[in-house]
Write a protein that holds these residues in place. Structure first.
Motif: not given
Length: 215
Positions: A65-72, A97-105, A111-121
């Motif tokens: 997946m490739v998308a422009r997010i916040d200008g990047k 679960a420990s990695r999910l606490k990292d804001p960057e992770v 953002w992939p989740g938002h695009l996937i759900e918009r696709h109907g998946w």
């Protein structure tokens, strides 16, 4: 989902001496082929998908997946894509679960989740399951492939097993003059296929487990 049938994973998992990750190929009963994984956690999710009778397709690293997010410009390769018999498609990312606490992770997975759900998946971020459930499924996975137990033995067990009886009783009754353990593989194959069910999350598989006929 035919578009994915002949596809290759975007990244080829490699085993390198000293590498922290645990990667390899899983021989899936659902796909009758190899599915790559890059960690023990991914392998655990693969096992559960392979065990789930509602799953009819499993694809590793299925798309980029490739998308422009916040200008990047950002890119992302999900870990798994599961196709259900109902036609539902679920994209899965596996992360401790420990990695999910990292804001960057968390942001990189959001953002992939938002695009996937918009696709109907459907979109799933998976961080593990109950240890007892995983150990039971790992044990049953030894019986996952057709032919691991002779088909006639499996069918005879299916015809004779009684709904609601304990595993130990079923083994003794099916074994007849043989040792009870000799009847076990056929029952394990039926549990893997879902034709028999029992509560795999409550306790390790034992003779006290109650068997239920399904289907």
């Amino acid at each position: 989902m035919r578009d994915f049938d002949e596809s290759d994973p975007w990244r080829r998992a490699r085993s390198v001496h000293g590498m922290a990750h645990y990667s390899g190929d899983y021989a899936s009963a659902t796909t009758s082929g190899q599915v790559v994984y890059e960690s023990r956690l991914e392998l655990a999710r693969l096992l559960l998908a392979d065990f789930d009778p509602s799953v009819c397709g499993i694809y590793a690293q299925p798309l980029r997946m490739v998308a422009r997010i916040d200008g990047k410009v950002r890119s992302h390769v999900p870990d798994l894509l599961l196709v259900m018999g109902s036609g539902t498609v679920r994209v899965v990312n596996v992360k401790p679960a420990s990695r999910l606490k990292d804001p960057e992770v968390a942001q990189a997975l959001a953002w992939p989740g938002h695009l996937i759900e918009r696709h109907g998946w459907e979109y799933e971020i998976w961080s593990g399951a109950e240890p007892v459930l995983l150990e039971n499924v790992r044990f049953l996975a030894a019986y996952r492939h057709p032919g691991a137990v002779p088909a006639d033995e499996v069918e005879r067990a299916w015809q004779e097993v009684v709904d609601g009886e304990e595993l130990a009783l079923a083994e003794r009754r099916l074994a007849g003059d043989r040792e009870p353990e000799e009847a076990r593989p056929a029952l394990m194959a039926l549990l893997w296929s879902g034709r028999l069910t029992t509560d795999l999350s409550a306790q390790p598989l034992s003779g006290e487990c109650v068997l239920r006929r399904h289907g």
